[in-house]
Scaffold this active site. Structure first.
Site, PDB file in Angstrom:
ATOM      1  N   LYS A 178       9.346  -0.861  14.235  1.00 30.11           N
ATOM      2  CA  LYS A 178       9.919  -0.524  12.917  1.00 30.11           C
ATOM      3  C   LYS A 178      10.984   0.560  13.078  1.00 30.11           C
ATOM      4  O   LYS A 178      12.067   0.468  12.493  1.00 30.11           O
ATOM      5  CB  LYS A 178       8.829   0.034  11.986  1.00 30.11           C
ATOM      6  CG  LYS A 178       7.878  -0.983  11.407  1.00 30.11           C
ATOM      7  CD  LYS A 178       6.990  -0.284  10.370  1.00 30.11           C
ATOM      8  CE  LYS A 178       5.741  -1.072  10.062  1.00 30.11           C
ATOM      9  NZ  LYS A 178       4.783  -0.357   9.235  1.00 30.11           N
ATOM     10  N   GLY A 219      -4.962  -1.823   4.867  1.00 30.92           N
ATOM     11  CA  GLY A 219      -4.176  -2.963   4.373  1.00 30.92           C
ATOM     12  C   GLY A 219      -4.854  -4.297   4.636  1.00 30.92           C
ATOM     13  O   GLY A 219      -4.964  -5.149   3.762  1.00 30.92           O
ATOM     14  N   ARG A 220      -5.358  -4.492   5.858  1.00 33.05           N
ATOM     15  CA  ARG A 220      -5.951  -5.798   6.209  1.00 33.05           C
ATOM     16  C   ARG A 220      -7.367  -5.953   5.678  1.00 33.05           C
ATOM     17  O   ARG A 220      -8.012  -6.969   5.920  1.00 33.05           O
ATOM     18  CB  ARG A 220      -5.885  -6.003   7.721  1.00 33.05           C
ATOM     19  CG  ARG A 220      -6.495  -4.887   8.546  1.00 33.05           C
ATOM     20  CD  ARG A 220      -6.121  -4.992  10.022  1.00 33.05           C
ATOM     21  NE  ARG A 220      -6.559  -3.824  10.782  1.00 33.05           N
ATOM     22  CZ  ARG A 220      -5.876  -2.696  10.914  1.00 33.05           C
ATOM     23  NH1 ARG A 220      -4.702  -2.570  10.307  1.00 33.05           N
ATOM     24  NH2 ARG A 220      -6.336  -1.703  11.630  1.00 33.05           N
ATOM     25  N   GLU A 233      10.394  -4.889   4.357  1.00 33.20           N
ATOM     26  CA  GLU A 233      10.432  -6.294   3.927  1.00 33.20           C
ATOM     27  C   GLU A 233      10.155  -6.392   2.423  1.00 33.20           C
ATOM     28  O   GLU A 233      10.870  -7.058   1.677  1.00 33.20           O
ATOM     29  CB  GLU A 233       9.373  -7.122   4.676  1.00 33.20           C
ATOM     30  CG  GLU A 233       9.653  -7.359   6.143  1.00 33.20           C
ATOM     31  CD  GLU A 233       9.091  -6.272   7.037  1.00 33.20           C
ATOM     32  OE1 GLU A 233       8.798  -5.162   6.545  1.00 33.20           O
ATOM     33  OE2 GLU A 233       8.959  -6.529   8.252  1.00 33.20           O
ATOM     34  N   HIS A 283      -5.587 -33.375  17.169  1.00 30.26           N
ATOM     35  CA  HIS A 283      -4.477 -34.221  17.611  1.00 30.26           C
ATOM     36  C   HIS A 283      -3.316 -33.376  18.127  1.00 30.26           C
ATOM     37  O   HIS A 283      -2.189 -33.858  18.215  1.00 30.26           O
ATOM     38  CB  HIS A 283      -4.032 -35.124  16.452  1.00 30.26           C
ATOM     39  CG  HIS A 283      -5.146 -36.018  15.988  1.00 30.26           C
ATOM     40  ND1 HIS A 283      -5.389 -37.249  16.557  1.00 30.26           N
ATOM     41  CD2 HIS A 283      -6.118 -35.828  15.071  1.00 30.26           C
ATOM     42  CE1 HIS A 283      -6.451 -37.791  15.976  1.00 30.26           C
ATOM     43  NE2 HIS A 283      -6.918 -36.936  15.072  1.00 30.26           N
ATOM     44  N   GLU A 299      -4.881  -6.737  14.681  1.00 32.14           N
ATOM     45  CA  GLU A 299      -4.345  -5.425  14.282  1.00 32.14           C
ATOM     46  C   GLU A 299      -5.456  -4.375  14.325  1.00 32.14           C
ATOM     47  O   GLU A 299      -5.208  -3.191  14.521  1.00 32.14           O
ATOM     48  CB  GLU A 299      -3.707  -5.493  12.886  1.00 32.14           C
ATOM     49  CG  GLU A 299      -2.678  -4.397  12.642  1.00 32.14           C
ATOM     50  CD  GLU A 299      -1.940  -4.516  11.319  1.00 32.14           C
ATOM     51  OE1 GLU A 299      -2.576  -4.381  10.256  1.00 32.14           O
ATOM     52  OE2 GLU A 299      -0.709  -4.730  11.328  1.00 32.14           O
ATOM     53  N   LYS A 334       0.839  -1.197   0.000  1.00 28.20           N
ATOM     54  CA  LYS A 334       0.000   0.000   0.000  1.00 28.20           C
ATOM     55  C   LYS A 334       0.879   1.254   0.000  1.00 28.20           C
ATOM     56  O   LYS A 334       0.683   2.167  -0.771  1.00 28.20           O
ATOM     57  CB  LYS A 334      -0.913  -0.028   1.228  1.00 28.20           C
ATOM     58  CG  LYS A 334      -1.834   1.162   1.341  1.00 28.20           C
ATOM     59  CD  LYS A 334      -2.799   0.999   2.499  1.00 28.20           C
ATOM     60  CE  LYS A 334      -3.526   2.315   2.749  1.00 28.20           C
ATOM     61  NZ  LYS A 334      -4.477   2.249   3.845  1.00 28.20           N
TER      62      LYS A 334
HETATM   63  O1  F6P Z   1       3.290  -3.067   9.730  1.00 25.58           O
HETATM   64  C1  F6P Z   1       1.922  -3.290   9.620  1.00 25.58           C
HETATM   65  C2  F6P Z   1       1.418  -2.943   8.256  1.00 25.58           C
HETATM   66  O2  F6P Z   1       1.380  -1.574   8.078  1.00 25.58           O
HETATM   67  C3  F6P Z   1       0.054  -3.571   8.011  1.00 25.58           C
HETATM   68  O3  F6P Z   1      -0.960  -2.828   8.514  1.00 25.58           O
HETATM   69  C4  F6P Z   1       0.062  -3.714   6.529  1.00 25.58           C
HETATM   70  O4  F6P Z   1      -0.911  -4.618   6.081  1.00 25.58           O
HETATM   71  C5  F6P Z   1       1.476  -4.185   6.283  1.00 25.58           C
HETATM   72  O5  F6P Z   1       2.241  -3.482   7.237  1.00 25.58           O
HETATM   73  C6  F6P Z   1       2.007  -3.962   4.905  1.00 25.58           C
HETATM   74  O6  F6P Z   1       1.961  -2.612   4.536  1.00 25.58           O
HETATM   75  P1  F6P Z   1       2.139  -2.176   3.037  1.00 25.58           P
HETATM   76  O7  F6P Z   1       1.054  -2.763   2.240  1.00 25.58           O
HETATM   77  O8  F6P Z   1       2.119  -0.683   3.034  1.00 25.58           O
HETATM   78  O9  F6P Z   1       3.482  -2.698   2.575  1.00 25.58           O
END
Ligand code: F6P
Length: 526
Positions: A515, A270-271, A215, A387, A356, A209
């Site tokens: 972060k 995002g979620r 990452e 199990h 979240e 987003k």
């Molecule tokens: O660190 C949490 C977060 O901001 C989530 O809310 C989000 O879904 C995820 O990181 C990824 O964010 P982005 O889509 O901006 O890379």
């Protein structure tokens, strides 16, 4: 939407507290015995799904008080505010309109007086056309070969939804396409996938987003380096990398052609984004029509949420029961038990969606909450969980409500598996409810030939306290439409709970501190 008085001081909460004292320990078996119609009355249909909530420690008065609580907390007005595009995400000053992404009618949906639907339809159309061109082989890699592997690079909301849905819908996935999801900054994740794919036939979907997430940017940069190291040129990148983002500037700066960018908007959390361009891997895998069927299913649940009276409203019922156990029974976690291997990632998806969103300890206006909020969400598919950790659900010291989720029809044709799967699902919810008394254990042991001290020593170990609550959610099948309805159901359940608890479900400030510190430490390590 700001609650005027603390939750525990509302008349309905006080009445619920008194009711819990009076009636909360009444065995569910007694509630069934005194009301032969309990199952019929405490079950509801909506958007093609069926929810049985009869196996809960709640009676009619408790349910009526919970509905009253929802009214006192302004749920109906809050719901209307969300659907009307008001800026209900107050700490980020944003509207919350994932429902617009699956709005299937002609109705306008406005943010700041502007209809967002033309832009929503435009991106959906571009996604569909692109997905079909990859699927039918018209879209070719730089050597002229058709795409065989799709690697989604994203994390959190830009990973969990598409990963969960592609696994859930694998039965209708394109036979030539293999889907891969890379999220972790641990290089083993990307390296493991790159070892299995060929640069010439791989399409990378870089989903973020913000397009700043460390990452995703690190993985995308490494993927690009790997691609170029295979002998491909800069000009070939356009055939193998597409972006999904709200941030065109960053996408361009990364080197992805904006013609290959699929956009969405700040009013999509995002979620809550698998209905947007973030769902591109789903559209690629199952096709445009199936993706739209998923939107249809979600839209049907949206209509149910808006139209059904609170007492017969599936997301409202699920949300209120969760509040009941969290507030009055000390239940600190909820287990999600999908009796469908294809829904293996659903618990992880719901962890982000619920924790979240509602893992907050201040209200929308910044005051400390006065009750516990979001429980821990966890789970695994049945029958595997049986199990592993079901021991604790049946005989552990905590009361952990369980959501059993099962498709009635199997997606495979193997004989007998589905009958046994469903039998286990139904058996577990019944066992949690009825338990097994000491008298029953004694009778069982003595008919197995035990007697005296040996028998008595075993009795406490083999007693099941029972009276442990669960919901059972039945889907007709694991189709795109049912999946859409299921996910939308949980989204609205989370919203209902946020309104009762008085928290903002749509920000996530709690992820920031780690972060910031990691950025400082990374510089120090360098
Ligand atoms: O660190 C949490 C977060 O901001 C989530 O809310 C989000 O879904 C995820 O990181 C990824 O964010 P982005 O889509 O901006 O890379």
């Amino acid at each position: 939407m700001n609650p005027s008085i603390p939750l525990t001081q509302t008349p309905a909460w006080r009445a619920l507290a008194a009711h819990r004292e009076e009636a909360g320990d009444r065995p569910m078996t007694e509630l069934f015995a005194s009301d032969p119609a309990r199952f019929e009355r405490l079950s509801v249909r909506g958007a093609g799904l069926f929810l049985d909530y009869s196996k809960n420690r709640i009676d009619d008065r408790g349910l009526a008080l919970l509905a009253e609580l929802a009214r006192e907390r302004g749920l109906e007005a809050a719901r209307a505010a969300m659907f009307a595009g008001q800026r209900i995400n107050n700490t980020e000053d944003r509207a919350v309109l994932h429902v617009a992404l699956r709005n299937r009618g002609d109705a306008a949906v406005e943010v700041n007086g502007a209809d967002v639907m033309p832009a929503v339809r435009d991106v959906l159309q571009r996604m569909g056309a692109f997905a079909e061109s990859v699927r039918d082989g018209a879209w070719r890699g730089h050597t002229g070969e058709a795409i065989t592997d799709i690697v989604n690079i994203g994390i959190g909301g830009s990973d969990l939804g598409p990963a969960m849905a592609c696994q859930a819908l694998a039965a209708c996935g394109h036979p030539r396409l293999t889907m891969h999801f890379v999220s972790n900054i641990d290089g083993d994740h990307l390296a493991g996938v790159l070892a299995r794919v060929k640069p010439a036939t791989t399409l990378f979907v870089v989903a973020s987003k913000t397009f700043t997430t460390i990452e995703t940017m690190t993985n995308a940069t490494s993927a690009r380096t790997w691609f170029l190291a295979s002998g491909a040129g800069e000009a070939d990148v356009a055939k193998h990398f597409v972006a999904v983002s709200t941030n065109a500037e960053r996408v361009a700066a990364f080197g992805i052609d904006l013609a290959n960018m699929f956009g969405f908007w700040d009013w999509v959390g995002g979620r809550y984004s698998m209905w947007s361009a973030v769902g591109l891997p789903i559209a690629l895998y199952v096709g445009r029509d199936a993706f739209e069927a998923m939107l249809e299913g979600a839209h049907a649940m949206d209509r149910h949420f808006v139209d059904a009276p609170l007492e017969q409203n599936m997301p409202v019922i699920l949300g209120l029961l969760g509040v009941w156990y969290r507030g009055f029974f000390g239940s600190a976690s909820v287990s999600i038990a999908p009796y469908a291997q294809a829904l293996a990632r659903l618990p992880a998806y719901l962890q982000q969606l619920e924790m979240e969103s509602n893992g907050k300890s201040v209200t929308r206006d910044g005051r400390p909450v006065d009750t516990p909020t979001c429980p821990v969400i966890w789970g695994e598919p049945g029958t595997n969980g049986q199990h592993a950790f079901f021991q604790l659900l049946h005989q552990g010291t905590d009361l952990i409500p369980v959501d059993f989720i099962a498709p009635l029809k199997a997606s495979h044709s193997l004989a007998d598996h589905h009958r046994l799967l469903l039998a286990n699902c139904i058996a577990q919810s019944k066992a949690l409810m009825v338990g097994k008394s000491a008298a029953e254990v004694r009778a069982e042991l003595s008919s197995a030939g035990l007697a005296g001290e040996a028998l008595e020593a075993l009795v406490p170990h083999r007693v099941f306290p029972g009276n442990r609550p669960s919901n059972t959610l039945l889907l007709p099948d694991l189709s795109p439409c049912s999946l859409g309805a299921l996910v939308a159901l949980y989204e609205h359940k989370v919203f209902v709970q946020s309104v009762i608890w008085g928290v903002n479900a749509f920000d996530q400030w709690g992820v920031e501190l780690g972060k910031q510190i990691a950025t400082r430490i990374a510089a120090e390590l360098a």
